[in-house]
Design an enzyme around this catalytic site. Structure first.
Site, short mmCIF file in Angstrom:
data_model
loop_
_atom_site.label_atom_id
_atom_site.label_comp_id
_atom_site.label_asym_id
_atom_site.label_seq_id
_atom_site.Cartn_x
_atom_site.Cartn_y
_atom_site.Cartn_z
N LYS A 1 127.12 8.82 47.20
CA LYS A 1 127.63 7.48 47.90
C LYS A 1 126.74 6.47 47.60
O LYS A 1 127.07 5.43 47.14
CB LYS A 1 128.11 7.84 49.14
N ASN A 2 125.36 6.64 48.03
CA ASN A 2 124.35 5.68 48.31
C ASN A 2 123.99 5.23 46.83
O ASN A 2 123.08 4.18 46.89
CB ASN A 2 123.21 6.03 49.21
N CYS B 1 127.50 2.17 60.08
CA CYS B 1 127.29 3.13 61.23
C CYS B 1 126.48 2.58 62.23
O CYS B 1 125.48 1.87 62.15
CB CYS B 1 126.56 4.29 60.70
N ARG C 1 119.64 -2.06 62.94
CA ARG C 1 119.80 -2.21 61.67
C ARG C 1 119.93 -4.00 61.12
O ARG C 1 120.85 -4.27 60.71
CB ARG C 1 121.08 -1.58 60.95
N VAL D 1 109.34 0.36 54.67
CA VAL D 1 110.39 0.86 53.72
C VAL D 1 111.44 0.79 54.03
O VAL D 1 112.04 1.14 54.99
CB VAL D 1 110.02 2.22 53.24
N SER D 2 112.29 -0.07 53.24
CA SER D 2 114.05 -0.22 53.62
C SER D 2 114.57 -0.06 52.12
O SER D 2 114.25 -0.71 51.14
CB SER D 2 114.28 -1.69 53.84
N ASP E 1 119.25 10.91 56.72
CA ASP E 1 120.57 11.24 56.46
C ASP E 1 120.88 12.66 56.53
O ASP E 1 122.09 13.28 56.52
CB ASP E 1 121.23 10.93 55.24
N ILE F 1 113.29 6.84 61.27
CA ILE F 1 113.73 5.58 60.72
C ILE F 1 114.80 4.82 61.54
O ILE F 1 114.88 3.60 61.34
CB ILE F 1 114.64 6.11 59.56
N ARG G 1 134.36 8.46 55.07
CA ARG G 1 133.66 7.29 54.48
C ARG G 1 132.58 8.07 53.27
O ARG G 1 132.14 7.21 52.26
CB ARG G 1 132.74 6.83 55.57
C1 UD1 Z 1 120.13 3.13 53.48
C2 UD1 Z 1 121.35 4.24 53.45
C3 UD1 Z 1 121.44 5.20 54.49
C4 UD1 Z 1 120.03 5.72 54.98
C5 UD1 Z 1 118.92 4.51 55.13
C6 UD1 Z 1 117.72 5.29 55.05
C7 UD1 Z 1 122.92 3.35 51.81
C8 UD1 Z 1 124.16 2.77 51.61
N1 UD1 Z 1 122.50 3.61 52.87
O1 UD1 Z 1 120.82 2.52 54.46
O2 UD1 Z 1 122.36 6.26 54.26
O3 UD1 Z 1 120.35 6.34 56.19
O4 UD1 Z 1 118.93 3.90 53.87
O5 UD1 Z 1 117.35 6.11 54.25
O6 UD1 Z 1 122.03 3.76 50.60
N2 UD1 Z 1 115.17 -2.45 58.40
C9 UD1 Z 1 114.80 -3.53 59.03
N3 UD1 Z 1 115.01 -5.02 58.54
C10 UD1 Z 1 115.67 -5.00 57.14
C11 UD1 Z 1 116.41 -3.84 56.67
C12 UD1 Z 1 115.93 -2.48 57.44
O7 UD1 Z 1 114.02 -3.68 60.04
O8 UD1 Z 1 116.04 -6.07 56.86
C13 UD1 Z 1 114.92 -1.25 59.12
C14 UD1 Z 1 116.14 -0.46 59.66
O9 UD1 Z 1 116.42 -0.94 60.99
C15 UD1 Z 1 115.87 0.94 59.59
C16 UD1 Z 1 114.84 1.07 58.33
O10 UD1 Z 1 114.38 -0.29 58.17
O11 UD1 Z 1 114.83 1.01 60.81
C17 UD1 Z 1 115.08 1.68 57.28
O12 UD1 Z 1 116.42 0.98 56.98
P1 UD1 Z 1 117.18 1.24 55.26
O13 UD1 Z 1 116.25 1.81 54.57
O14 UD1 Z 1 117.28 -0.68 55.10
O15 UD1 Z 1 118.57 1.51 55.58
P2 UD1 Z 1 119.66 0.93 54.89
O16 UD1 Z 1 119.34 0.59 53.59
O17 UD1 Z 1 120.72 0.37 55.55
#
Ligand code: UD1
Length: 430
Positions: free
Chosen positions: A22-23, A126, A131, A172-173, A316, A338, A408
């Site tokens: 999915k991701n 979710c 987030r 890391v995001s 996850d 995370i 989902r």
């Molecule tokens: C993606 C995955 C999700 C997974 C997550 C972490 C998809 C569709 N979703 O979600 O299944 O659980 O990675 O592996 O691929 N953050 C910030 N600022 C930002 C963006 C993120 O502070 O602008 C923080 C978030 O709140 C979190 C951390 O960074 O604490 C990691 O989040 P992120 O890796 O961005 O998750 P998603 O991309 O939303």
């Protein structure tokens, strides 16, 4: 609303086919926005999130058709989508669509890169913490876009196109790395992305971008170098196997005992998980088909884990691993680093008889000898499947409510589990 009924106690034996991730599928469906030519994706999972994203892409004027089965294609292989963004008719992604799924916010980068403007609703998805999207916006600004947030929308403009820049993420995001990559491939000049996510899904998307003509170096490392090109062309790509789905079924086998082959699962995307499961007493072996997971006779051993960005233990799979630990022979500690608030499954697992105590970002799980079926509520995608795992070993009947969360992200969960011997039925809502 549909419910899922599980009668626990059956061992799992046989083969489960692992679907496309999915991701990876979601961002792969978004990158065709960067090109007027057709991108063909194979092995796309049949999921509610994929359908939601289809609607979002169609709203931008993107044509998506599902191709028929190819010769030799297996019954259980995913769909083939042909995605064509010849003309983009609308650069707005409205609240009604984006609020359903967080990943749809990721259209921001490609829309600015190709059209010089975008208006995208702040996301939903979710409920696992706040987030934010601050890092997405910082990345767009480093590439020369002007971003403002007004009435729940991000409005971004880059009149003369994006230009290469130096992006260094504070943490890391996954999403912010996707955003930076998707936008920088069409920017003028060179971009560096430091502290990039290295999740296999990022690499899968980058590989498709490279097939489309993008110039990206450093795949799989924390530092990516992109040389912008003026246009991208069509390409054909197969979505990588879902490591989270594979890890989920591996934990289900650990919970019930048995012997299951996860066809198509990739050991190289699950190294930390495999080591953890072996420490918990499971036998996990990679073979030509995928991964074989066994637990025969011996009980489940307690193992402490801490979630981390890839290659660490994935957030996850945290809820599912907690499900497994509820019946371990002793005490385990599960730390979530995370997302804050990603412990909503705890109170539902306790309803099944688990003994879990929360201390800030750490859950202490004392293994119990027996779980008992009950009515439980799915709260988010991964949390809900942890309840399925626990229910498979619980005595009696568990009724899982709000299963739309599962739809989902898990393709045919009930069919896949039934095929390996679980007593699982989906009961249609009134
Ligand atoms: C993606 C995955 C999700 C997974 C997550 C972490 C998809 C569709 N979703 O979600 O299944 O659980 O990675 O592996 O691929 N953050 C910030 N600022 C930002 C963006 C993120 O502070 O602008 C923080 C978030 O709140 C979190 C951390 O960074 O604490 C990691 O989040 P992120 O890796 O961005 O998750 P998603 O991309 O939303």
């Amino acid at each position: 609303m549909d419910r899922i009924r599980i009668r626990g106690g059956n061992k799992l034996n046989g083969t489960i086919h692992i679907s496309g991730a999915k991701n990876a599928a979601l961002p792969l469906m978004i990158i065709p926005l960067l090109s007027p030519e057709t991108v063909t994706l194979h092995n796309v999972p049949r999921l509610a999130d994929v359908s939601s994203l289809r609607r979002i892409m169609q709203n931008h004027g993107v044509d998506i058709t599902t191709a028929g089965k190819r010769a030799g294609q297996r019954e259980d292989s995913g769909e083939t989508l042909k995605i064509s963004a010849k003309t983009i008719v609308d650069t707005t992604a409205p609240y009604e669509l984006v609020s359903k799924m967080r990943a749809s916010f990721w259209v921001l980068g490609p829309l600015i890169a190709r059209m010089g403007e975008a208006k995208v609703s702040l996301p939903g998805g979710c409920a696992i913490g706040t987030r934010p999207v601050d890092m997405h916006l910082q990345a767009m600004e480093k590439l020369g876009a002007e971003c403002v947030v007004e009435q729940g929308y991000v409005i971004a403009k880059a009149k003369n196109g994006l230009k290469g820049g130096h992006i260094s993420f504070a943490k890391v995001s996954v999403g912010a790395t996707h955003a930076a990559l998707m936008a920088s491939v069409l920017a003028h000049g060179d971009t560096t992305i430091e502290n990039a996510a290295t999740e296999p899904e990022i690499t899968d998307v980058a590989q498709c971008l490279i097939k489309m003509g993008a110039k990206i170096e450093g795949l799989g490392t924390r530092s990516l170098n992109i040389t912008g090109v003026t246009s991208l062309h069509g390409a054909e790509h197969t979505v990588i196997a879902d490591r989270i789905e594979a890890g989920t079924y591996a934990m289900a086998v650990g919970m019930t005992g048995g012997d299951v082959t996860l066809r198509g699962a990739r050991a190289d995307t699950l190294e930390d998980v495999i080591l953890t499961l072996r420490r918990a007493g499971l036998e996990v072996t990679a073979n030509n088909e995928g991964l074989r997971v066994q637990r025969n006779g011996s009980g489940i051993l307690p193992v402490d884990i801490t979630t981390d960005p890839f290659p660490g233990f994935p957030t996850d799979l945290q809820a599912q691993f907690m499900g497994l630990m509820t019946m371990a022979k002793g005490k385990s500690h599960i730390r979530e680093t995370i997302f804050e608030n990603r412990f909503m499954h705890v109170q539902e697992l306790v309803r099944l008889g688990a003994d879990i105590h929360l201390h800030g970002d750490m859950a202490e799980v004392r293994g119990v000898a027996k779980l008992t079926g009950a009515d439980v509520m799915a709260t988010d995608l991964r949390a809900s499947v942890s309840l399925v795992i626990a229910a498979l070993a619980a005595e009696g009947e568990t009724m899982l409510h709000r299963v739309y969360h599962l739809d989902r992200g898990f393709e045919d969960l009930q069919g896949k589990l039934s095929a390996v011997g679980a007593d699982v039925a989906r009961i249609a809502g009134a």
